[in-house]
Design an enzyme around this catalytic site. Structure first.
Site, PDB file in Angstrom:
ATOM      1  N   ASP A  23       0.807  -1.228   0.000  1.00 39.94           N
ATOM      2  CA  ASP A  23       0.000   0.000   0.000  1.00 39.94           C
ATOM      3  C   ASP A  23       0.835   1.271   0.000  1.00 39.94           C
ATOM      4  O   ASP A  23       0.306   2.368   0.182  1.00 39.94           O
ATOM      5  CB  ASP A  23      -0.912   0.012   1.241  1.00 39.94           C
ATOM      6  CG  ASP A  23      -2.089  -0.933   1.058  1.00 39.94           C
ATOM      7  OD1 ASP A  23      -2.349  -1.335  -0.097  1.00 39.94           O
ATOM      8  OD2 ASP A  23      -2.735  -1.270   2.060  1.00 39.94           O
ATOM      9  N   HIS A 226      29.150   3.869  -8.174  1.00 39.10           N
ATOM     10  CA  HIS A 226      27.764   4.046  -7.722  1.00 39.10           C
ATOM     11  C   HIS A 226      27.516   3.316  -6.406  1.00 39.10           C
ATOM     12  O   HIS A 226      26.431   2.794  -6.167  1.00 39.10           O
ATOM     13  CB  HIS A 226      26.778   3.572  -8.797  1.00 39.10           C
ATOM     14  CG  HIS A 226      26.771   4.463 -10.009  1.00 39.10           C
ATOM     15  ND1 HIS A 226      26.265   4.090 -11.222  1.00 39.10           N
ATOM     16  CD2 HIS A 226      27.238   5.727 -10.192  1.00 39.10           C
ATOM     17  CE1 HIS A 226      26.408   5.083 -12.101  1.00 39.10           C
ATOM     18  NE2 HIS A 226      26.998   6.079 -11.493  1.00 39.10           N
ATOM     19  N   ASP A 243      29.388  11.733  -2.781  1.00 36.89           N
ATOM     20  CA  ASP A 243      28.750  12.301  -3.961  1.00 36.89           C
ATOM     21  C   ASP A 243      27.289  12.476  -3.590  1.00 36.89           C
ATOM     22  O   ASP A 243      26.542  11.502  -3.498  1.00 36.89           O
ATOM     23  CB  ASP A 243      28.933  11.351  -5.152  1.00 36.89           C
ATOM     24  CG  ASP A 243      28.366  11.928  -6.458  1.00 36.89           C
ATOM     25  OD1 ASP A 243      27.581  12.896  -6.396  1.00 36.89           O
ATOM     26  OD2 ASP A 243      28.718  11.397  -7.526  1.00 36.89           O
ATOM     27  N   ASP A 254      24.717  18.656  -7.694  1.00 35.61           N
ATOM     28  CA  ASP A 254      25.398  17.357  -7.819  1.00 35.61           C
ATOM     29  C   ASP A 254      26.854  17.615  -7.440  1.00 35.61           C
ATOM     30  O   ASP A 254      27.596  18.205  -8.226  1.00 35.61           O
ATOM     31  CB  ASP A 254      25.250  16.867  -9.266  1.00 35.61           C
ATOM     32  CG  ASP A 254      25.912  15.512  -9.499  1.00 35.61           C
ATOM     33  OD1 ASP A 254      26.383  14.893  -8.532  1.00 35.61           O
ATOM     34  OD2 ASP A 254      25.956  15.088 -10.680  1.00 35.61           O
ATOM     35  N   HIS A 333      35.219   7.349 -16.250  1.00 36.23           N
ATOM     36  CA  HIS A 333      33.960   8.012 -16.621  1.00 36.23           C
ATOM     37  C   HIS A 333      34.282   9.351 -17.270  1.00 36.23           C
ATOM     38  O   HIS A 333      35.432   9.756 -17.325  1.00 36.23           O
ATOM     39  CB  HIS A 333      33.052   8.191 -15.393  1.00 36.23           C
ATOM     40  CG  HIS A 333      33.672   8.950 -14.256  1.00 36.23           C
ATOM     41  ND1 HIS A 333      33.813  10.324 -14.263  1.00 36.23           N
ATOM     42  CD2 HIS A 333      34.194   8.535 -13.081  1.00 36.23           C
ATOM     43  CE1 HIS A 333      34.375  10.704 -13.134  1.00 36.23           C
ATOM     44  NE2 HIS A 333      34.637   9.646 -12.404  1.00 36.23           N
ATOM     45  N   HIS A 337      28.343  16.279 -17.165  1.00 36.64           N
ATOM     46  CA  HIS A 337      27.060  16.122 -17.853  1.00 36.64           C
ATOM     47  C   HIS A 337      26.272  17.403 -17.637  1.00 36.64           C
ATOM     48  O   HIS A 337      26.588  18.192 -16.742  1.00 36.64           O
ATOM     49  CB  HIS A 337      26.301  14.916 -17.281  1.00 36.64           C
ATOM     50  CG  HIS A 337      26.245  14.885 -15.770  1.00 36.64           C
ATOM     51  ND1 HIS A 337      25.320  15.604 -15.047  1.00 36.64           N
ATOM     52  CD2 HIS A 337      27.031  14.271 -14.846  1.00 36.64           C
ATOM     53  CE1 HIS A 337      25.531  15.393 -13.752  1.00 36.64           C
ATOM     54  NE2 HIS A 337      26.569  14.605 -13.591  1.00 36.64           N
ATOM     55  N   HIS A 344      21.202  14.206 -14.455  1.00 38.69           N
ATOM     56  CA  HIS A 344      21.784  14.093 -15.801  1.00 38.69           C
ATOM     57  C   HIS A 344      20.765  14.758 -16.711  1.00 38.69           C
ATOM     58  O   HIS A 344      19.819  14.121 -17.164  1.00 38.69           O
ATOM     59  CB  HIS A 344      22.028  12.632 -16.185  1.00 38.69           C
ATOM     60  CG  HIS A 344      23.125  12.004 -15.371  1.00 38.69           C
ATOM     61  ND1 HIS A 344      23.532  10.707 -15.542  1.00 38.69           N
ATOM     62  CD2 HIS A 344      23.898  12.495 -14.384  1.00 38.69           C
ATOM     63  CE1 HIS A 344      24.521  10.425 -14.691  1.00 38.69           C
ATOM     64  NE2 HIS A 344      24.751  11.500 -13.969  1.00 38.69           N
ATOM     65  N   GLU A 367      33.680  16.852 -13.042  1.00 40.66           N
ATOM     66  CA  GLU A 367      33.885  15.844 -12.009  1.00 40.66           C
ATOM     67  C   GLU A 367      34.935  14.801 -12.368  1.00 40.66           C
ATOM     68  O   GLU A 367      34.634  13.620 -12.471  1.00 40.66           O
ATOM     69  CB  GLU A 367      32.556  15.148 -11.684  1.00 40.66           C
ATOM     70  CG  GLU A 367      31.745  14.675 -12.901  1.00 40.66           C
ATOM     71  CD  GLU A 367      30.460  13.983 -12.480  1.00 40.66           C
ATOM     72  OE1 GLU A 367      30.548  13.048 -11.655  1.00 40.66           O
ATOM     73  OE2 GLU A 367      29.379  14.360 -12.959  1.00 40.66           O
ATOM     74  N   TYR A 371      40.579   6.479  -9.398  1.00 41.76           N
ATOM     75  CA  TYR A 371      40.130   5.389  -8.528  1.00 41.76           C
ATOM     76  C   TYR A 371      41.139   4.253  -8.597  1.00 41.76           C
ATOM     77  O   TYR A 371      41.388   3.710  -9.672  1.00 41.76           O
ATOM     78  CB  TYR A 371      38.745   4.904  -8.971  1.00 41.76           C
ATOM     79  CG  TYR A 371      37.804   6.058  -9.209  1.00 41.76           C
ATOM     80  CD1 TYR A 371      37.079   6.616  -8.163  1.00 41.76           C
ATOM     81  CD2 TYR A 371      37.689   6.639 -10.481  1.00 41.76           C
ATOM     82  CE1 TYR A 371      36.245   7.710  -8.369  1.00 41.76           C
ATOM     83  CE2 TYR A 371      36.870   7.734 -10.700  1.00 41.76           C
ATOM     84  CZ  TYR A 371      36.151   8.265  -9.650  1.00 41.76           C
ATOM     85  OH  TYR A 371      35.344   9.353  -9.870  1.00 41.76           O
ATOM     86  N   ARG A 389      37.230  11.863  -6.205  1.00 42.97           N
ATOM     87  CA  ARG A 389      36.517  12.614  -7.240  1.00 42.97           C
ATOM     88  C   ARG A 389      36.205  13.982  -6.660  1.00 42.97           C
ATOM     89  O   ARG A 389      35.923  14.094  -5.461  1.00 42.97           O
ATOM     90  CB  ARG A 389      35.226  11.906  -7.670  1.00 42.97           C
ATOM     91  CG  ARG A 389      34.424  12.696  -8.693  1.00 42.97           C
ATOM     92  CD  ARG A 389      33.325  11.878  -9.415  1.00 42.97           C
ATOM     93  NE  ARG A 389      32.267  11.420  -8.548  1.00 42.97           N
ATOM     94  CZ  ARG A 389      32.106  10.170  -8.152  1.00 42.97           C
ATOM     95  NH1 ARG A 389      32.957   9.229  -8.540  1.00 42.97           N
ATOM     96  NH2 ARG A 389      31.106   9.840  -7.370  1.00 42.97           N
ATOM     97  N   GLU A 391      33.728  17.119  -7.668  1.00 38.19           N
ATOM     98  CA  GLU A 391      32.667  17.481  -8.610  1.00 38.19           C
ATOM     99  C   GLU A 391      32.048  18.822  -8.254  1.00 38.19           C
ATOM    100  O   GLU A 391      31.583  19.026  -7.135  1.00 38.19           O
ATOM    101  CB  GLU A 391      31.567  16.401  -8.601  1.00 38.19           C
ATOM    102  CG  GLU A 391      30.370  16.760  -9.476  1.00 38.19           C
ATOM    103  CD  GLU A 391      29.362  15.635  -9.596  1.00 38.19           C
ATOM    104  OE1 GLU A 391      29.210  14.854  -8.636  1.00 38.19           O
ATOM    105  OE2 GLU A 391      28.713  15.558 -10.662  1.00 38.19           O
TER     106      GLU A 391
HETATM  107  N1  GLY Z   1      25.791  11.709  -8.899  1.00 39.81           N
HETATM  108  C1  GLY Z   1      25.725  11.320 -10.239  1.00 39.81           C
HETATM  109  C2  GLY Z   1      26.780  11.926 -11.046  1.00 39.81           C
HETATM  110  O1  GLY Z   1      27.725  12.461 -10.505  1.00 39.81           O
HETATM  111  O2  GLY Z   1      26.710  11.958 -12.236  1.00 39.81           O
HETATM  112 MN    MN Z   2      27.688  13.341  -8.588  1.00 36.87          MN
HETATM  113 MN    MN Z   3      27.563  14.279 -11.741  1.00 34.31          MN
END
Ligand code: GLY
Ligand code: MN
Ligand code: MN
Length: 446
Positions: A23, A226, A243, A254, A333, A337, A344, A367, A371, A389, A391
């Site tokens: 529910d 992630h 993050d 972000d 990566h 973005h 995103h 970002e 790693y 990282r 960002e």
């Molecule tokens: N937190 C998702 C990214 O950094 O793209």
């Molecule tokens: Mn991020």
């Molecule tokens: Mn990001």
């Protein structure tokens, strides 16, 4: 509507309510396109745009008022509220849509619609068109063509208005406060989820909420892009990568910061950190009108490749390692973005085959990261389990860039100063405390 032309109609559904279990529903979040066009936050609604139609160009179908339902599920604007509060030229109960909408589609050649987004609603749209087709013999004129609404709408969303930028500044400001709070709170023995709780507390107390599930990865977890278990203890001698960003009035921040659990970087942690920091600054320096989309990434790749060679983690000539993509082993990566209502965000990265050129009003993340997982072959142990990282959220301005996320330090000296003196407020006050050191590190960077 001007972009659609006069022979067109657009149909934009609200996001459906999604069930979580039995529910319980997920917290409702309006569809970004729907919000962008209407500002209307309720489910079970459809916006219709009919350029040039005399009686009403902008129509909302919404849930009718219902005192009994509203007692259980909350207030509804109803059709009258849709007109009065949201500026719809006309509004009807959603239960009447099957009767009204086909008539509105008649004599319009094109239907602007985001096919595939909500499959159940797709069926209804196709049903309305087919209904008109079967009646073509009775002289009714069905639309001839479906056009992807995204093409038009997402190009608009890519360029943020002054109002939108104001909201994004606020989302970034709150996000930065949350990261500062987490840095202050951090110490060995606490748990990753306790840092997450600090972040969420700061978001919520400013009327914002998470824009995506926060990543709080310490030690080897900092190397999982992630990671979201967030259930491990914070150990002395490790870094923690956070993050996390918030959504404020539908606009996202972000942000990633990486810092030592103890408040002091080890020699290897700092060495890796400084490479990523330099890459972050080099990429931001490429954010300006006239740069193409990939230039910040290329700048980051160059700095990171050189840095990895300097650290002894890559061997060979940097130019060749760059060409061969050798850096991808540690930086797998892209550098960013688009950012907006979606983390995103929508908008094309290429025009035809060419990278898109940056223009004022676009917002993107920068970002870069490195790693180095546990057990990485050929890598000295002391470098293993370090993920970094950094960002930031950046607006392209007329003259260059505006960094929205500078409320949380990223200079390693400032991070150490903050963690050593958690009571000191503001990046500027911290900078004063570390002025000598900061000047030295600036000189080193230059
Ligand atoms: N937190 C998702 C990214 O950094 O793209
Ligand atoms: Mn991020
Ligand atoms: Mn990001």
């Amino acid at each position: 509507m001007r972009l659609m032309g006069r022979d067109a109609i657009a149909i934009v559904p609200a996001a459906p309510v999604r069930k979580r279990n039995n529910d319980v529903d997920y917290a409702y979040r309006q569809d970004s396109d729907f919000h962008y066009l209407t500002g209307f936050g309720e489910p079970e609604a459809v916006a219709v745009l009919i350029p040039g139609r005399e009686q009403a160009e902008y129509i909302l179908f919404v849930r009718d008022r219902d005192p009994a339902r509203e007692t259980w599920d909350g207030r509804r604007a109803g059709p009258a509220g849709a007109r009065r509060l949201y500026g719809a030229h006309d509004a009807f109960p959603i239960t009447d849509i099957d009767e009204i909408l086909p008539g509105l589609m008649e004599n319009r050649a094109k239907v602007f619609y985001a096919m595939g987004m909500y499959p159940e609603f797709d069926q209804r749209v196709v049903g309305w068109v087919n209904g008109l087709r079967t009646q073509a013999r009775n002289g009714r004129h069905p639309p001839q063509e479906f056009v992807a609404l995204d093409q038009v709408l997402h190009e608009l969303r890519l360029f943020k208005s002054r109002t939108e930028l104001g909201l994004m500044r606020e989302a970034a400001r709150i996000g930065a406060l949350a990261h500062v709070r987490a840095m202050r709170f951090c110490r060995p023995g606490r748990m990753e989820y306790e840092l997450m709780a600090e972040l969420v507390h700061e978001f919520r107390r400013h009327g914002a909420d998470t824009s995506y599930y926060p990543i709080v990865g310490s030690g080897a977890n900092s190397c999982i892009l992630h990671y979201n278990e967030n259930d491990q203890p914070l150990r002395d001698g490790e870094v923690v990568l956070i993050d996390a960003g918030c959504e404020y009035e539908y606009y996202a921040s972000d942000i990633t910061r990486t810092f030592p659990v103890s408040g002091r970087f080890s020699r290897e942690q700092r060495a890796v950190y400084e490479v990523v920091h330099e890459a972050n600054l080099a990429a931001i320096a490429k954010v300006r009108p006239g740069s193409h989309w990939n230039e910040p990434h290329e700048a980051a790749v160059r700095v990171i490749t050189h840095g990895l060679v300097r650290l002894g983690l890559l061997k060979g000539r940097p130019a060749k390692l760059e060409r061969d993509g050798a850096y991808r082993r540690f930086f797998m990566h892209r550098t960013g973005h688009w950012l907006g209502m979606d983390v995103h965000d929508v908008g094309d990265y290429k025009v035809g085959e060419a990278w898109r050129v940056l223009e004022p009003g676009m917002v993107l993340t920068i970002e870069p990261g490195i790693y180095i997982p546990r057990g990485a072959r050929g890598v000295p142990k002391r470098f293993q389990g370090i993920g970094v990282r950094i960002e930031d959220d950046v607006v392209v301005t007329k003259s260059g860039a505006e960094v929205l996320t500078d409320g949380v330090p990223k200079d390693p000296d400032l991070i150490e100063a903050l963690m050593a003196a958690p009571h000191v407020n503001g990046v500027r006050a911290l900078a004063t405390r570390t002025r000598g050191k900061a000047r030295r590190s600036q000189r080193a960077q230059a």
